[in-house]
Design an enzyme around this catalytic site. Structure first.
Site, PDB file in Angstrom:
ATOM      1  N   ILE A   1     -76.530 115.375  58.675  1.00 51.46           N
ATOM      2  CA  ILE A   1     -76.886 115.211  57.273  1.00 51.46           C
ATOM      3  C   ILE A   1     -75.800 114.423  56.526  1.00 51.46           C
TER       4      ILE A   1
ATOM      5  N   CYS B   1     -90.273 110.468  50.804  1.00 53.69           N
ATOM      6  CA  CYS B   1     -88.890 110.100  50.444  1.00 53.69           C
ATOM      7  C   CYS B   1     -88.369 109.059  51.428  1.00 53.69           C
TER       8      CYS B   1
ATOM      9  N   GLU C   1     -83.385 107.526  59.719  1.00 53.31           N
ATOM     10  CA  GLU C   1     -84.581 107.147  58.947  1.00 53.31           C
ATOM     11  C   GLU C   1     -85.709 106.695  59.856  1.00 53.31           C
ATOM     12  N   GLY C   2     -85.768 107.270  61.057  1.00 51.63           N
ATOM     13  CA  GLY C   2     -86.768 106.865  62.037  1.00 51.63           C
ATOM     14  C   GLY C   2     -86.154 105.847  62.972  1.00 51.63           C
TER      15      GLY C   2
ATOM     16  N   HIS D   1     -85.776 102.955  65.992  1.00 58.34           N
ATOM     17  CA  HIS D   1     -86.430 101.666  66.274  1.00 58.34           C
ATOM     18  C   HIS D   1     -87.775 101.897  66.976  1.00 58.34           C
TER      19      HIS D   1
HETATM   20  P1  TGC Z   1     -98.391 113.159  60.964  1.00 57.24           P
HETATM   21  O1  TGC Z   1     -99.287 114.246  61.491  1.00 57.24           O
HETATM   22  O2  TGC Z   1     -98.680 111.753  61.289  1.00 57.24           O
HETATM   23  O3  TGC Z   1     -98.292 113.294  59.365  1.00 57.24           O
HETATM   24  C1  TGC Z   1     -98.073 114.521  58.703  1.00 57.24           C
HETATM   25  C2  TGC Z   1     -98.467 114.318  57.252  1.00 57.24           C
HETATM   26  O4  TGC Z   1     -97.561 113.373  56.655  1.00 57.24           O
HETATM   27  C3  TGC Z   1     -98.312 112.210  56.211  1.00 57.24           C
HETATM   28  N1  TGC Z   1     -97.457 111.048  56.516  1.00 57.24           N
HETATM   29  C4  TGC Z   1     -96.810 110.380  55.580  1.00 57.24           C
HETATM   30  N2  TGC Z   1     -96.803 110.520  54.238  1.00 57.24           N
HETATM   31  C5  TGC Z   1     -96.025 109.694  53.551  1.00 57.24           C
HETATM   32  N3  TGC Z   1     -95.263 108.737  54.132  1.00 57.24           N
HETATM   33  C6  TGC Z   1     -95.243 108.564  55.467  1.00 57.24           C
HETATM   34  N4  TGC Z   1     -94.463 107.638  56.032  1.00 57.24           N
HETATM   35  C7  TGC Z   1     -96.046 109.407  56.261  1.00 57.24           C
HETATM   36  N5  TGC Z   1     -96.256 109.535  57.598  1.00 57.24           N
HETATM   37  C8  TGC Z   1     -97.134 110.545  57.739  1.00 57.24           C
HETATM   38  C9  TGC Z   1     -99.592 112.235  56.992  1.00 57.24           C
HETATM   39  O5  TGC Z   1    -100.607 111.546  56.304  1.00 57.24           O
HETATM   40  C10 TGC Z   1     -99.852 113.725  57.060  1.00 57.24           C
HETATM   41  O6  TGC Z   1    -100.323 114.144  55.799  1.00 57.24           O
HETATM   42  P2  TGC Z   1    -101.401 115.333  55.662  1.00 57.24           P
HETATM   43  O7  TGC Z   1    -101.685 115.428  54.203  1.00 57.24           O
HETATM   44  O8  TGC Z   1    -102.578 114.904  56.483  1.00 57.24           O
HETATM   45  O9  TGC Z   1    -100.741 116.550  56.244  1.00 57.24           O
HETATM   46  O10 TGC Z   1     -96.903 113.532  61.377  1.00 57.24           O
HETATM   47  P3  TGC Z   1     -96.264 113.656  62.821  1.00 57.24           P
HETATM   48  O11 TGC Z   1     -95.708 115.034  62.915  1.00 57.24           O
HETATM   49  O12 TGC Z   1     -97.234 113.189  63.869  1.00 57.24           O
HETATM   50  O13 TGC Z   1     -95.026 112.640  62.735  1.00 57.24           O
HETATM   51  C11 TGC Z   1     -95.224 111.288  62.507  1.00 57.24           C
HETATM   52  C12 TGC Z   1     -93.881 110.509  62.562  1.00 57.24           C
HETATM   53  C13 TGC Z   1     -93.318 110.512  63.965  1.00 57.24           C
HETATM   54  C14 TGC Z   1     -94.205 109.097  62.170  1.00 57.24           C
HETATM   55  C15 TGC Z   1     -92.877 111.045  61.549  1.00 57.24           C
HETATM   56  O14 TGC Z   1     -92.664 112.374  61.653  1.00 57.24           O
HETATM   57  C16 TGC Z   1     -91.559 110.286  61.503  1.00 57.24           C
HETATM   58  O15 TGC Z   1     -91.471 109.369  60.719  1.00 57.24           O
HETATM   59  N6  TGC Z   1     -90.499 110.653  62.309  1.00 57.24           N
HETATM   60  C17 TGC Z   1     -89.160 110.076  62.146  1.00 57.24           C
HETATM   61  C18 TGC Z   1     -88.258 111.099  61.467  1.00 57.24           C
HETATM   62  C19 TGC Z   1     -87.301 110.477  60.506  1.00 57.24           C
HETATM   63  O16 TGC Z   1     -87.418 109.341  60.075  1.00 57.24           O
HETATM   64  N7  TGC Z   1     -86.308 111.235  60.097  1.00 57.24           N
HETATM   65  C20 TGC Z   1     -85.388 110.786  59.106  1.00 57.24           C
HETATM   66  C21 TGC Z   1     -84.517 111.925  58.615  1.00 57.24           C
HETATM   67  S1  TGC Z   1     -83.643 111.525  57.119  1.00 57.24           S
HETATM   68  C22 TGC Z   1     -82.491 110.415  57.551  1.00 57.24           C
HETATM   69  O17 TGC Z   1     -82.404 109.938  58.643  1.00 57.24           O
HETATM   70  C23 TGC Z   1     -81.565 110.030  56.471  1.00 57.24           C
HETATM   71  S2  TGC Z   1     -80.353 108.881  56.915  1.00 57.24           S
HETATM   72  C24 TGC Z   1     -79.650 108.779  55.394  1.00 57.24           C
HETATM   73  C25 TGC Z   1     -78.680 107.667  55.212  1.00 57.24           C
HETATM   74  O18 TGC Z   1     -79.092 106.554  54.777  1.00 57.24           O
HETATM   75  O19 TGC Z   1     -77.472 107.939  55.406  1.00 57.24           O
HETATM   76  P1  FAD Z   2     -84.528 112.145  69.112  1.00 62.47           P
HETATM   77  O1  FAD Z   2     -85.686 112.414  68.230  1.00 62.47           O
HETATM   78  O2  FAD Z   2     -84.106 113.199  70.074  1.00 62.47           O
HETATM   79  O3  FAD Z   2     -84.835 110.801  69.914  1.00 62.47           O
HETATM   80  C1  FAD Z   2     -84.087 110.414  71.069  1.00 62.47           C
HETATM   81  C2  FAD Z   2     -84.746 109.148  71.666  1.00 62.47           C
HETATM   82  O4  FAD Z   2     -86.097 109.449  72.037  1.00 62.47           O
HETATM   83  C3  FAD Z   2     -84.822 108.008  70.645  1.00 62.47           C
HETATM   84  O5  FAD Z   2     -84.598 106.792  71.300  1.00 62.47           O
HETATM   85  C4  FAD Z   2     -86.268 108.061  70.151  1.00 62.47           C
HETATM   86  O6  FAD Z   2     -86.745 106.809  69.713  1.00 62.47           O
HETATM   87  C5  FAD Z   2     -86.988 108.533  71.405  1.00 62.47           C
HETATM   88  N1  FAD Z   2     -88.238 109.223  71.084  1.00 62.47           N
HETATM   89  C6  FAD Z   2     -88.414 110.381  70.383  1.00 62.47           C
HETATM   90  N2  FAD Z   2     -89.707 110.670  70.257  1.00 62.47           N
HETATM   91  C7  FAD Z   2     -90.399 109.671  70.890  1.00 62.47           C
HETATM   92  C8  FAD Z   2     -91.774 109.379  71.095  1.00 62.47           C
HETATM   93  N3  FAD Z   2     -92.743 110.161  70.601  1.00 62.47           N
HETATM   94  N4  FAD Z   2     -92.097 108.264  71.793  1.00 62.47           N
HETATM   95  C9  FAD Z   2     -91.138 107.438  72.258  1.00 62.47           C
HETATM   96  N5  FAD Z   2     -89.810 107.657  72.105  1.00 62.47           N
HETATM   97  C10 FAD Z   2     -89.458 108.769  71.421  1.00 62.47           C
HETATM   98  N6  FAD Z   2     -81.273 113.252  58.979  1.00 62.47           N
HETATM   99  C11 FAD Z   2     -81.508 113.885  57.813  1.00 62.47           C
HETATM  100  O7  FAD Z   2     -82.421 114.693  57.686  1.00 62.47           O
HETATM  101  N7  FAD Z   2     -80.725 113.632  56.707  1.00 62.47           N
HETATM  102  C12 FAD Z   2     -79.686 112.773  56.751  1.00 62.47           C
HETATM  103  O8  FAD Z   2     -79.006 112.551  55.723  1.00 62.47           O
HETATM  104  C13 FAD Z   2     -79.397 112.114  57.982  1.00 62.47           C
HETATM  105  N8  FAD Z   2     -78.308 111.299  58.073  1.00 62.47           N
HETATM  106  C14 FAD Z   2     -77.963 110.792  59.289  1.00 62.47           C
HETATM  107  C15 FAD Z   2     -76.765 110.094  59.430  1.00 62.47           C
HETATM  108  C16 FAD Z   2     -76.376 109.593  60.665  1.00 62.47           C
HETATM  109  C17 FAD Z   2     -75.070 108.891  60.806  1.00 62.47           C
HETATM  110  C18 FAD Z   2     -77.227 109.741  61.791  1.00 62.47           C
HETATM  111  C19 FAD Z   2     -76.852 109.163  63.124  1.00 62.47           C
HETATM  112  C20 FAD Z   2     -78.416 110.444  61.674  1.00 62.47           C
HETATM  113  C21 FAD Z   2     -78.785 110.987  60.430  1.00 62.47           C
HETATM  114  N9  FAD Z   2     -79.957 111.756  60.292  1.00 62.47           N
HETATM  115  C22 FAD Z   2     -80.229 112.391  59.103  1.00 62.47           C
HETATM  116  C23 FAD Z   2     -80.756 112.091  61.470  1.00 62.47           C
HETATM  117  C24 FAD Z   2     -81.669 110.964  61.957  1.00 62.47           C
HETATM  118  O9  FAD Z   2     -82.755 110.803  61.100  1.00 62.47           O
HETATM  119  C25 FAD Z   2     -82.116 111.310  63.371  1.00 62.47           C
HETATM  120  O10 FAD Z   2     -80.969 111.137  64.198  1.00 62.47           O
HETATM  121  C26 FAD Z   2     -83.265 110.438  63.850  1.00 62.47           C
HETATM  122  O11 FAD Z   2     -84.451 110.731  63.134  1.00 62.47           O
HETATM  123  C27 FAD Z   2     -83.532 110.592  65.356  1.00 62.47           C
HETATM  124  O12 FAD Z   2     -83.546 111.941  65.733  1.00 62.47           O
HETATM  125  P2  FAD Z   2     -82.652 112.423  66.984  1.00 62.47           P
HETATM  126  O13 FAD Z   2     -81.286 111.918  66.801  1.00 62.47           O
HETATM  127  O14 FAD Z   2     -82.847 113.891  67.110  1.00 62.47           O
HETATM  128  O15 FAD Z   2     -83.262 111.684  68.234  1.00 62.47           O
END
Ligand code: TGC
Ligand code: FAD
Length: 393
Positions: free
Chosen positions: A171, A247, A372-373, A375
């Site tokens: 985080i 978000c 943020e997801g 690649h």
């Molecule tokens: P899925 O079943 O497809 O969707 C669940 C519900 O969410 C809706 N939805 C969205 N709504 C808004 N924006 C989007 N991009 C949306 N994508 C899906 C969808 O319509 C559904 O709604 P409802 O009303 O039908 O329930 O969800 P899933 O569980 O199959 O997952 C889909 C997937 C893999 C695309 C998604 O979970 C994902 O994007 N995973 C990546 C996780 C991620 O990006 N984590 C980021 C954590 S925060 C972070 O990294 C901060 S870094 C901060 C910094 O800059 O330092």
């Molecule tokens: P995993 O989900 O375990 O993925 C590992 C590998 O498997 C990846 O290559 C991925 O692409 C692949 N993979 C996973 N699922 C699939 C699939 N279905 N098909 C094909 N390939 C797949 N999160 C927050 O909530 N808040 C924050 O502020 C935040 N800040 C961050 C800051 C830093 C510096 C970093 C490194 C991460 C941060 N994150 C934060 C977390 C970040 O969003 C996650 O690291 C990211 O979403 C990937 O999750 P993971 O690291 O658990 O990898």
């Protein structure tokens, strides 16, 4: 050697003509601040793995936090292209500085603005905008990164409050944050968002050490051990995973622009070096292989700028879909990482030192291509959009 050489802000394709005067003004003032306050210190902070905390107030004073949030809540009421250009300039300095602004704006101010009560908006948004308080965003868990829908963090209804238990990992800002936006499942399995304040009993936020990436940014955990969350701290305006994912749409959008800044910084440094450094009696810029690297870099930067600009127009018109955002985040971050690698080679051995920014950008971008997801996840989001078949599960 002939022609005009631009060392800062490549505008090879006159992309500037697409921006309004206000957008250019916002961009230029952010660039000036980055040149003055970030560039001179960032290598040292990065080397020491310290976040330059003193910059937070300056960023607040400059309007870096919540540019698109309305003025009545402390934001600047700017459009999304202005927000993107701010992110571009911040990341020209360092991805960690852009991260600070991304989290504060898109992951903390945005959910409070979009899903919060009037009281929550008035209480937190103005102080977040000035940088008087810092926020973080807790979605990722130790066992649930790409798959946040599997989250285990839970709230239990206790009448006038909830009890929060679980843990979030990776985080940004966790240990320096005054408030956290936390996503947890309730007893009906519905994902809810809530504001958790620093100092609440049962909350701890240990910092994560040993990162080779985003070293000038704080990363840590959020651990909840029976944290009492009064019900008025829950965000009333959203339920379900679409809350946090909305978000992310905003933060990923900013990253699509930010990555361009990192790429531009690498390109600028490499172009300058290649014109000054001589081998075999000639500037290395005169060799075709080095020109190939530079020409390809400016081509890719230009394509990324056009993609980001078009996305900004769509966002301003409320037409940008999550898949549009994914395409730009994925393309532009990979583009910047490739340019950091290629331009570093132009500098030979000098490229591995902290006299030049490439290694720092390259290491930072390894996080940016993951958070943020990843690649790969963004490719699957695009695949889902064009085929109608989700390949995540
Ligand atoms: P899925 O079943 O497809 O969707 C669940 C519900 O969410 C809706 N939805 C969205 N709504 C808004 N924006 C989007 N991009 C949306 N994508 C899906 C969808 O319509 C559904 O709604 P409802 O009303 O039908 O329930 O969800 P899933 O569980 O199959 O997952 C889909 C997937 C893999 C695309 C998604 O979970 C994902 O994007 N995973 C990546 C996780 C991620 O990006 N984590 C980021 C954590 S925060 C972070 O990294 C901060 S870094 C901060 C910094 O800059 O330092
Ligand atoms: P995993 O989900 O375990 O993925 C590992 C590998 O498997 C990846 O290559 C991925 O692409 C692949 N993979 C996973 N699922 C699939 C699939 N279905 N098909 C094909 N390939 C797949 N999160 C927050 O909530 N808040 C924050 O502020 C935040 N800040 C961050 C800051 C830093 C510096 C970093 C490194 C991460 C941060 N994150 C934060 C977390 C970040 O969003 C996650 O690291 C990211 O979403 C990937 O999750 P993971 O690291 O658990 O990898």
């Amino acid at each position: 050697m002939s022609g005009t050489v631009q060392f800062t802000a490549p505008d090879h394709y006159l992309v500037d003509e697409l921006f309004t005067d206000e957008q250019k003004l916002v961009r230029d003032s952010t660039r000036e601040w980055v040149n003055r306050s970030v560039k001179p210190i960032i290598e040292e902070y990065s080397e020491k793995a310290k976040f330059p905390f003193h910059l937070v107030k300056e960023m607040g004073d400059m309007g870096t936090f919540g540019p698109f949030i309305p003025v009545e809540y402390g934001g600047s009421g700017l459009d999304h292209i202005s927000y993107g250009l701010i992110m571009q300039e911040l990341e020209r300095g360092d991805s960690g500085i852009r991260s600070m602004a991304s989290v504060q704006t898109s992951l903390v101010m945005f959910p409070i603005y979009a899903f919060g009560s009037e009281e929550q908006k008035k209480k937190y948004l103005p102080r977040l905008a000035t940088g008087d308080i810092i926020g973080c965003f807790g979605l990722t868990e130790p066992d649930h990164g790409s798959d946040p829908g599997g989250m285990k963090t839970r709230i239990k209804d206790m009448g006038d409050h909830y009890l929060l238990n679980g843990a979030k990992m990776w985080i940004t800002n966790s240990s320096i944050a005054d408030i956290a936006i936390v996503w947890a499942r309730d007893e009906s399995e519905i994902v809810r968002g809530m504001i958790v304040e620093k100092g609440w009993h049962g909350l701890s936020a240990p910092e994560t050490h040993g990162k080779w990436s985003l070293r000038a940014s704080v990363t840590g955990e959020l651990v909840f051990d029976n944290v009492k969350v009064p019900k008025e701290f829950v965000l009333p305006g959203v339920q379900g995973l679409k809350g946090p994912l909305n978000c992310l749409n905003s933060a990923r959008y900013g990253i699509a622009w930010g990555a361009i800044g990192a790429a531009m910084d690498c390109y600028d440094a490499a172009l300058r070096y290649s014109l000054e450094r001589k081998q075999f009696g000639k500037p290395i810029a005169s060799f075709q292989l080095q020109q190939k690297k530079l020409a390809e870099a400016i081509t890719e930067i230009t394509k990324a700028q056009l993609l980001a600009w078009r996305l900004g127009v769509l966002k301003n018109e409320n037409k940008a879909t999550p898949a549009h955002v994914s395409m730009a985040k994925r393309n532009n971050v990979a583009m910047a990482l490739n340019i950091a690698r290629e331009t570093r080679q132009i500098l030979g051995a000098m490229g591995i030192t902290n006299d030049y920014p490439m290694m720092r950008h390259m290491m930072n971008l390894e996080s940016v291509i993951t958070y943020e997801g990843t690649h790969d996840i963004h490719l699957l989001i695009t695949g889902n959009e064009i085929t109608g078949i989700p390949a995540f599960k």
